[in-house]
Design a protein around this motif. Sequence first.
Motif, short mmCIF file in Angstrom:
data_model
loop_
_atom_site.label_atom_id
_atom_site.label_comp_id
_atom_site.label_asym_id
_atom_site.label_seq_id
_atom_site.Cartn_x
_atom_site.Cartn_y
_atom_site.Cartn_z
N ILE A 195 0.74 10.91 2.08
CA ILE A 195 0.69 9.70 2.90
C ILE A 195 1.55 9.86 4.15
CG2 ILE A 195 2.49 8.37 1.74
CD1 ILE A 195 0.74 5.88 2.14
N GLU A 196 2.68 10.54 4.03
CA GLU A 196 3.54 10.77 5.20
C GLU A 196 2.80 11.60 6.25
OE1 GLU A 196 8.12 12.01 6.11
OE2 GLU A 196 7.08 13.15 4.56
N ASP A 197 2.16 12.67 5.83
CA ASP A 197 1.40 13.52 6.76
C ASP A 197 0.21 12.76 7.35
OD1 ASP A 197 3.16 15.59 6.22
OD2 ASP A 197 1.78 16.64 4.86
N PHE B 215 5.90 13.21 -5.63
CA PHE B 215 6.08 14.06 -4.45
C PHE B 215 4.79 14.29 -3.69
CE2 PHE B 215 6.22 18.16 -2.33
CZ PHE B 215 7.36 18.02 -1.55
N ALA B 216 3.73 14.69 -4.38
CA ALA B 216 2.47 15.02 -3.71
C ALA B 216 1.88 13.81 -2.99
CB ALA B 216 1.47 15.60 -4.70
N ALA C 6 -6.46 0.58 9.73
CA ALA C 6 -7.57 0.56 8.78
C ALA C 6 -7.17 1.21 7.45
CB ALA C 6 -8.78 1.28 9.38
N TYR C 7 -6.45 2.31 7.51
CA TYR C 7 -6.00 3.02 6.30
C TYR C 7 -5.07 2.15 5.46
CZ TYR C 7 -3.65 6.71 3.57
OH TYR C 7 -3.11 7.48 2.57
N LEU C 8 -4.11 1.51 6.12
CA LEU C 8 -3.15 0.69 5.39
C LEU C 8 -3.81 -0.52 4.72
CD1 LEU C 8 -0.18 0.72 7.92
CD2 LEU C 8 -0.29 1.92 5.72
N PHE D 144 0.84 -1.20 0.00
CA PHE D 144 0.00 0.00 0.00
C PHE D 144 0.88 1.25 0.00
CE2 PHE D 144 -2.16 3.45 2.24
CZ PHE D 144 -3.38 3.51 1.59
N VAL D 145 1.87 1.27 0.87
CA VAL D 145 2.78 2.43 0.94
C VAL D 145 3.60 2.53 -0.34
CG1 VAL D 145 4.77 3.43 2.15
CG2 VAL D 145 2.90 2.38 3.47
#
Length: 67
Positions: free
Chosen positions: A45-47, A39-40, A59-61, A32-33
Amino acid sequence: MDNQKVAQWHAKIIDVCEEKLQRSLSDDERNFVRSREGFAALEMIEDTVAAMSPGQLAAYLNSEIDS
């Protein structure tokens, strides 16, 4: 974006996730990651993972895994 920089950014995001969840990510969660590029997308995803609670993060992952 440079492939090495993308890989380093993916690793950083995965590290944040694993620290927050206090476990290793599954292959699906890592994919998923790693499926995010540019960049965007990586900045978003980092934020996002930094702001989530562990329950929200898990749940997100797993949000794109077919049940």
